[in-house]
Structure formats: C-alpha cells, structure tokens
Design a protein around this motif. Structure first.
Motif, mmCIF file in Angstrom:
data_model
loop_
_atom_site.group_PDB
_atom_site.id
_atom_site.type_symbol
_atom_site.label_atom_id
_atom_site.label_comp_id
_atom_site.label_asym_id
_atom_site.label_seq_id
_atom_site.Cartn_x
_atom_site.Cartn_y
_atom_site.Cartn_z
ATOM 1 N N THR A 124 -11.941 -21.825 -12.420
ATOM 2 C CA THR A 124 -12.098 -20.379 -12.311
ATOM 3 C C THR A 124 -11.607 -19.747 -13.610
ATOM 4 O OG1 THR A 124 -9.889 -20.061 -11.461
ATOM 5 C CG2 THR A 124 -11.615 -20.522 -9.852
ATOM 6 N N ARG B 349 -16.428 -24.100 -4.574
ATOM 7 C CA ARG B 349 -16.099 -22.960 -3.702
ATOM 8 C C ARG B 349 -14.639 -23.035 -3.276
ATOM 9 N NH1 ARG B 349 -21.312 -23.446 -1.533
ATOM 10 N NH2 ARG B 349 -22.624 -21.945 -2.604
ATOM 11 N N GLU B 352 -12.519 -21.915 -6.106
ATOM 12 C CA GLU B 352 -12.661 -20.471 -6.285
ATOM 13 C C GLU B 352 -11.872 -19.717 -5.219
ATOM 14 O OE1 GLU B 352 -14.826 -16.646 -5.878
ATOM 15 O OE2 GLU B 352 -14.345 -17.852 -7.632
ATOM 16 N N ARG B 373 -15.108 -10.357 -11.388
ATOM 17 C CA ARG B 373 -16.094 -10.260 -10.307
ATOM 18 C C ARG B 373 -16.956 -9.010 -10.493
ATOM 19 N NH1 ARG B 373 -15.868 -12.017 -4.133
ATOM 20 N NH2 ARG B 373 -16.375 -13.969 -5.129
ATOM 21 N N SER B 380 -17.755 -17.383 -8.979
ATOM 22 C CA SER B 380 -18.579 -17.052 -7.814
ATOM 23 C C SER B 380 -19.934 -16.494 -8.268
ATOM 24 C CB SER B 380 -17.854 -16.062 -6.900
ATOM 25 O OG SER B 380 -17.861 -14.784 -7.460
#
Lengths: 480, 462
Positions: A124, B349, B352, B373, B380
């Motif tokens: 991430t 996922r 994340e 985001r 994502s």
C-alpha cells in the motif's frame, strides 16, 4: 603533546561520566536495540520466506525445462525460461532499492521483457513513508540520537560557566573540543556499536536464504562506513554546539540540519533530477522500439531488402537457385538474424534507459557532498548488493543468457530441422537438458563501490569539513 | 480587559512570531517545495496521461504496419496474435498532488488476446533509486514537513518565556495566565492554519485542480491533520519541561509518526500477508499454456468450452493447428493460474484492508491513505483498474471469438468496431473510506485537545 592528550582524555572522561550519570547511554541503547531488533526480525522473516520461494520456483522452472518432451526448437524458444532475482544476503541489513525493482523476468524469443513483481507493487502507499531496516535506523535515527546526546555538550558548559572554568584551568580550546568529540564518539560507539555488530554479524553468520551468508569483507566495510558516518555527525554536533551561543539554539539548528540532510534532500534531489532528465514511460519506450524495429529487417516480409540481400548471399555461397536447396534450414537462419537485430535494438534502448537513470542518480551522489546521509546511503546499498547497479547487473546477465539460449535454439533450427515441412518436426527431449542453467553472479564489490567514486569522496568530505571547521571554532572559544 | 486590548496583544504576538528568522525561513522553504511538488506532480500526471494517448496511437500505428503484410483471405486469428489493444487509465489533477502509488503501479497496460495472467502484471518503468527515495508530492509537504512547523512554533511557547524570565511580565500584561497563553496559542494557531491553507491553495492552483467535492474532502482531512499536530505539540509544550526537552520529545514523536511507525506497520503487514502466489501464478500460467501443445487438441477444447459453452458447437479441427485451438491453449494457461491469481488478489486486498485499519495508530498514515483514495492513486484504485482490465480482456475475447472460431478472413474484422477500454471511475469523494479517517482524526483531535485543556488548567493554577 602529552599535555594535549591529557586534556583530551580529561574532557572525554568527564563527558562520559556525566552522560552515564544522566542515564542517557542506556536509554539510547534500548531504543536502538528495540528498533533494530524489530527491523531485523521482520526483515529476516520476509527475506527467508521470499528467498525460499524464489529458489523453489527457480528449481521448478529448471526441472520443467529439462523435462520438456520432443519439441520443435522454435516452440522451445517461445516456451522460454523464467529467471528469478535472488536477494543479496545483506539485503536484510540494507534493502536499498530491492523492493522497487522487479523480481522475475520471462526470457523468450523476439523480445526483452522487463522485470516484474517488485515488492512495491504489492504494497500500500504506506510503503512510501520508508522501509524499516537496520540501515534506516543507523542512517536516519542514529544522527538524531547523537544530536540528543551532544547538542549541549559545549553550549551547556558555556551556559553553566564551566567552559570558562575548564579553559582557565589550562585545558586548551583545541583539546577541549577534541575531548568532546572523543567522548561523544565513544558514547556513540558504546551504545550503537553492539547493535550495529549484531545487525551485521547475523547475516554474516547465518543465511537468510539460498544466496548464502554475507561476505566478511562487505560486513567489515559496512561497519567502517557506518562508524565513519557516526563520527561525521559527532563532529557536526560538537561544531554547532560550540558555534551557537545557547543550547536551545544549538538544538534547533541541529534538528533543522537533520531534517534537511536526512529527510528533505533525499526526496528533493531525485525529484529535481527527474524533472531535469526526464525518463520515458513504458509506452514511450516501447513505441520507440517499435519504430526502430519497423526501420530494420522484417523477417516476415519476403521483399524485405535486408533479408533479401542475406538470402542472395546464402544462395550464391552455396551455388543454388532457391532456399529449399540450401544445406541449412533458411527459416532458422532468418530467426537467428532476426533475433540478432531485435536484441541489438532492445539492448540499445535498455542501456540508454539505464544511462538516463544513472544521470538522475548522479544528482543524489553530488548531494552527498552536502548530506552525509545521501553519501552513506549510496555506499551502503552498493556494499550490501542492493543498489540499482545490482539490479542492472541482473538484467544484463539475464539478457545475455536469453540471447545465448535463443541463438542456440535457432542454431538447432538451422542445422537439425529440414526446411521442408519445418513446423511438423521435433527434436528429441534430452537435448534440452544439455542447455546451461542460468546462474547470475552478484556485482563484484570493487565494481559496486568504485562505480561512483564521488560517494566515497563525499563521505570523506563529510568528515573533513566539520573537523576543519571545528579547528577554526577552537580559536573563538576563549572569548566565550 | 477589553477585546480591543486582546486584539492588540494578538497582533503584537503574531508580529513577534513572524519576526523570528527561523519561522519565516521554514515557511518560505515549505511553500517553495509545495510549488515544486505541485508543478512536478502536474508534469508527472500529464506524462502518464500522454502515455495512455500514445498507446492508442501506437495501436493504430501497429495496425497500419501489420495489416498490409497479410492478404484479405488470411485468417483473422493470425494478425490478431500480434495486436496489442490499449487499456490505460488516465489520472485526475488530484493524482498530481497526492501521488500514492501512482509512479510504482502500471496504469497503462496493453492487452493481446493471449493468456491474460501473462500480461496483467507487466510493470511500469521507473528509476529504482528515485522510487525508493519516496515521492516529493504535496501530501509529503502537508503531512510530513508541515508538522515540523508546528513543532518549531509551539515547543517553546511557555518554556521560552520561563527560560527568558518574561513569563510573569506577559502574564501581568495580559491580565491572567490563561489569557496570556490564549493570545500566544491563537497567534500561533492562526499562523499555522494560514500556512496550511496557503500550501493547499498553492498546490491546487499550480496543479490546476478543480474546486469540487474532492477539494472539500481533502481540505477537511488536511486541516484536521494540521489541527491534531498543533494540539499535540501544544500539549507537550504546556508541560514544565525545558524548551530543549520539548523539542527532543516532539522530534521523537514526529519520527515515530511519519517514519518509523508507518515503516514498522508496513513491515508487519508484509510479514502477516506473504504473497507467494505472484511467482506461482506466473509458473502455472506458462506451464498450462505450453503443456497444451503436447496434449490432444480435444482435451484443451473441452476445458475451453467449460468457460464458453456457447462455442461448443463450433467446428475446430481435431488434428493439427487452428487459431481457435491456439487461443484456447492460451486460455488454458489462465485456467491453470486462476486459483493463484484469485489468491493473489485476495492477498492484496488483505494487505490493503489491514493497512487501512492499522493506519489509525498514526494520523499522517490515516490522512495519507485517505488522500490517495481521493486521488485514485492507492492500491484499491489499482485493484479496481485491474478488474476493469480483466473485464476488458473478456470483452475483447467475446468480440473476436466468433471470427476466430469460424476461421473468418481478415476482411471480416471491422477495426473501428472493436470495443474500447472503459477505465473505472475514481470513487467520488465523501465515501465512507474518507469519512472513516476523518472521524479518526477528529478522535485524535479530541484526545489532544483534552490534554491541552488539562495542561492549561494546571498552568493557570500555578
């Protein structure tokens, strides 16, 4: 001389005693040991599981290659080979750019693929705050702790009036500052030294993966580099503490310097370099290659001038009228020549791209003259085998291997397969076992280290200028 | 004491803070960096968007080069082997400011009709050293550098006066300790929030971002994050420690929140969610496809019809090469890798989701993930892009299958009618994923505010 030495020893001893009584070294040691311990444990776990997987799949790929049934050599050229980049043993100490470079590359006929599946693309955006590793702790956090230990080392004595007292008692200003430097260096070595030794000895004694243990010369070199770097920060800390009147001011200046040198510049320089020397996107890179390909021999086009001339040459050499009468398979010859041309174009573009990156990286190397951290970071990842040069070395070696294998297959196609009814023929499966396996070699230490001599000079400069400035500052001390 | 008096004291305090060269210099550096960050971010997004356009042009150029090589009667399956269809997505102006993983992840994939799993993970080009150094974008300035200005402003708010021996004078001048502190806090808070707003405004202006709901959401997040840092630094500064001690504590907190903490979380995330499927799916896909060459045609076709039953009636030669068989073999590679590909996506996922949950520990991380985001530059967003690319691969297959399975000639292909890639929309701002971090920051603010009020009471009693 003896008097000077005694002065230095006295001041250093006093510095050590005061710090010890205040309980500072123990606290610094605990912080360092804790963070490095976590970084090592996590990094070790990640690296060993990753290394185990890469080795397992590499073996699987090799077995699959050897176990191929009877096949046409051109089928095998398309079947290709998967090469996995193994992490260097010292990546657990300094991951360098490892996470941001791909780990596997598919080697096949007609094209050079890029390395895929870097760790960064599976993370991430939290990753962008930085990676936790021993190198980060000693490169970024240790200077902060040195600053905390030493910002008041001279200014505090000035404020308390003990500086005047010491000088009045016959300690020379030069000895006084040298004593401070020696004291802080010993303090830093006592607290950071054992943790650094642990972080370096672990990969030297135990292997986190099949790439073996860390070579001792690299481990020793890293220890030397990080100690020199720490001494550089000790010099800067004592310098600022003696130049700025108040401890508060000294701390402010040192913290600001730390932010600029260890956090700010390492991000600003690559950003500026990227703007000054733009590198192509993949789309632009591939469009250029496609355009270059269109300009040279097209092996699929029967009227292509290059392959037309080559055919004429072959026909004349063998004194025959058409390619069907040649003693060799013309299809194989075309594949071989086509591969040579496309490989040259790909490799030319890849080297050009790498040159652009290295030009960008030179900005960071030059910045090492200002920021000791940037000099250290560059050297540390080079010695650890995790610098961009190591990634490029893998790319070059895998490409050389790809070219060798594909051309060998084209040679088999030329000599072992008849031109008539070409695609229906197959070669016996045991031929594939006679191909060499891919064994990439790590970039040699000397090549990694001296590839950018500027970095070594920069680290040295980071020791020389604060030392020289400190010598000058000693002259202003009596007036305090 | 009158309001006018307070106002005069406030103006005096603002002038005093601004007169210190350190604060002015820091403000100037931060603003200059913001201009550079927004400008280079804008350039980066323009380059990426141009690459998407370039890929469309490259596709056209490829067709122009490729098609004349074939006669009208060539089977369509043959040239289709070479054709790369563009499937890139563009980025908004927000991606210029909140870079996230924009430079690491590939957003401009090209699709051939071959096995999808062999194409989906192609990487984007990038200088590894620059990528490893981290992006210099507006969120770095707002979330990492700006808190240092709060540290510089606040760390000696009270201790500075005490150390300088001016505290009793200031208290007398203002009338009470709380009023004196209130003036100092208001002055610094005003300056700090003004700087925060200026950075955001400069960034939005230089990047040419629109004034819309995304801006409102970003401004709320950034403002709340700045307030949290202001309160935390204030809470520390109102203690009885020396200025130097305050500075050291705050520097330590800052390192923990913007560097060591997130790096630790990321490491733990990697250890908890290993990703072995990446290598596995590569190997399985490749073996699945190539092994089909050595299997009977019918075996591959039967497996193919499991996924495309409506094609089962087609007449595919049971012996020898056909393009229908060739593309079915490619599909076989995807079939073999299907489970690991699914596990790979699940793994991403999980990473994340875990990152999002644990970002609560560190306000800068929570704010960063939320801003990324909004900008559509986070993992994502990339997972959504990947799904769209997967979908498009199926759309392309569905479009060409009838031609391939009827062995139609090249002339049967109408290149203008090939479906174009439809990139996924960026999630609109104001969705729960942005509310969550926002309320989290509000929680942090309340906690630090309580600490400040508590400290203020204590100081007033002294």
């Amino acid at each position: 001389v003896r008097r000077t030495l005694r002065g230095v020893g006295l001041v250093a001893g006093h510095e050590l005693r005061t710090a010890w009584v205040a309980g500072l070294p123990v606290r610094v040691f605990v912080v360092l040991a804790l963070v490095v311990g976590v970084a090592l444990a996590g990094g070790w776990r990640l690296q060993s599981s990753e290394a185990e997987q890469r080795a397992r799949y590499q073996q699987l790929v090799e077995q699959a290659w050897d176990g191929q049934p009877d096949r046409h050599p051109h089928r095998v050229a398309h079947y290709g080979y998967l090469a996995f980049r193994q992490r260097a043993p010292l990546a657990v100490f300094d991951p360098g750019v490892d996470s941001f470079a791909g780990t596997s590359v598919f080697l096949e006929a007609h094209k050079q693929n890029l390395l895929n599946f870097g760790e960064a693309r599976q993370a991430t955006s939290m990753l962008r705050f930085g990676e936790l590793s021993p190198a980060y702790v000693f490169g970024v956090l240790l200077p902060l702790l040195i600053v905390a230990l030493g910002f008041a080392t001279v200014s505090g004595e000035r404020e308390a009036g003990t500086l005047r007292l010491a000088l009045a008692q016959g300690v020379r200003p030069g000895s006084f500052l040298a004593g401070k430097v020696v004291g802080l260096t010993i303090l830093g070595t006592l607290t950071a030294g054992p943790v650094l030794a642990l972080a370096l000895l672990l990969p030297a004694l135990f292997s986190p993966g099949p790439s073996g243990t860390a070579p001792p010369e690299r481990v020793l070199l890293l220890a030397g580099l990080y100690l020199a770097y720490m001494v550089g920060w000790v010099l800067i800390t004592v310098l600022v503490s003696s130049l700025v009147r108040s401890s508060r001011g000294a701390l402010g200046a040192l913290l600001a310097a730390w932010v600029v040198l260890c956090i700010g510049l390492p991000r600003v320089l690559p950003s500026l370099a990227g703007a000054a020397h733009p590198a192509p996107t993949r789309a632009a890179f591939e469009a250029e290659i496609a355009a270059d390909m269109a300009g040279v021999g097209d092996s699929h086009n029967p009227n292509d001038p290059f392959f037309g001339a080559l055919r004429q040459q072959y026909l004349e050499e063998h004194g025959v009228e058409s390619v069907t009468e040649l003693p060799v398979n013309w299809g194989g010859v075309v594949s071989r020549e086509g591969e040579r041309i496309t490989s040259e174009i790909f490799e030319g573009a890849a080297l050009e791209l790498n040159r652009t990156y290295r030009t960008q990286d030179r900005w960071s190397a030059w910045a090492g003259l200002v920021s000791p951290y940037m000099a250290l970071r560059g050297l540390s990842m080079r010695v650890s085998g995790t610098a961009p040069g190591s990634v490029e070395q893998f790319r070059v070696e895998s490409e050389a291997y790809r070219f060798e294998v594909i051309q060998r297959l084209n040679e088999l196609h030329t000599t072992e397969i008849r031109f008539q009814n070409d695609r229906a023929q197959r070669l016996s499966g045991d031929i594939w076992q006679r191909f060499p396996t891919f064994e990439p070699r790590p970039l040699p230490l000397s090549a990694a280290l001296f590839g950018e001599p500027l970095l070594l000079l920069a680290l040295l400069f980071g020791l020389v200028w604060p030392a020289a400035a400190l010598a000058l500052a000693a002259r202003t001390l009596p007036r305090a | 004491m009158s309001g006018a008096m307070t106002g005069r004291l406030l103006a005096l305090e603002v002038r005093r803070v601004l007169r210190s060269p350190g604060v002015l210099l820091a403000g100037f550096i931060v603003l200059a960096l913001a201009v550079h960050a927004a400008w280079s971010g804008r350039g980066g997004v323009e380059t990426l968007n141009a690459a998407v356009e370039l890929s469309r042009a490259s596709h056209e150029a490829q067709l122009e080069r490729l098609l004349p090589r074939y006669t009208e009667t060539t089977e369509a399956g043959e040239p289709l082997y070479y054709v790369a269809f563009p499937a890139g997505t563009t980025h908004s102006e927000w991606a210029a400011l909140f870079q996230g993983q924009r430079d690491v992840l590939p957003w401009n994939l090209q699709l051939r009709l071959l096995a999808l799993e062999g194409q989906l993970y192609d990487s984007e080009l990038g200088n590894p050293l620059s990528l490893a150094s981290g992006p210099l974008d507006l969120s770095f300035i707002l979330l990492v550098l700006l808190p240092l200005v709060a540290v510089a402003l606040n760390h000696d708010l009270l201790s500075g006066e005490r150390e300088g021996g001016t505290w009793s004078l200031s208290r007398l001048q203002a009338g009470s300790a709380s009023r004196a502190l209130g003036v100092k806090i208001l002055a610094r808070g005003g300056i700090f929030l003004a700087l925060t707003g200026a950075i955001l405004a400069v960034g939005v202006g230089v990047a040419g971002a629109p004034v819309d709901a995304s801006l409102a959401a970003a401004a709320l997040l950034v403002g709340m994050h700045a307030l949290v840092w202001f309160m935390v630094t204030l809470a520390v500064a109102l203690g009885r420690r020396s200025s130097s001690m305050n500075a050291m504590i705050l520097a330590g907190l800052w390192v923990l929140a913007v560097s060591a903490g997130p790096a630790l979380l990321n490491l733990v995330n990697g250890v908890l969610h290993p990703m072995p499927q990446a290598l596995e799916l590569t190997v399985l896909q490749r073996e699945g496809y190539h092994a089909s060459w050595d299997r009977p045609v019918q075996e591959t076709m039967v497996r193919y019809y499991e996924d495309y039953p409506h094609l089962a009636e087609a007449e595919v030669p049971g012996e020898g090469f056909s393009w229908a068989w060739y593309y079915a073999m490619n599909h076989r590679g995807d079939q073999e890798a299907r489970e690991s590909a699914l596990a790979y996506r699940e793994g991403l996922r999980a990473r994340e989701g875990w990152a999002r949950r644990w970002s609560a520990l560190f306000p800068p991380v929570a704010a960063q993930l939320a801003l990324d985001r909004i900008a559509g530059t986070d993992l994502s967003a990339h997972l959504r892009y990947h799904e769209a690319v997967r979908g498009h691969h199926e759309v392309l297959k569905a479009h060409f299958q009838p031609m391939i399975f009827s062995a139609a000639p090249l002339s049967a292909v109408d290149w203008g009618k090939v479906p174009a890639f439809a990139p996924p929309a960026v999630e609109p701002a104001g969705i729960p994923s942005v509310y969550g971090p926002f309320f989290l920051l509000v929680g942090w603010l309340l906690v630090s505010l309580a600490a400040v009020i508590n400290a203020l009471r204590r100081v007033s009693r002294e």
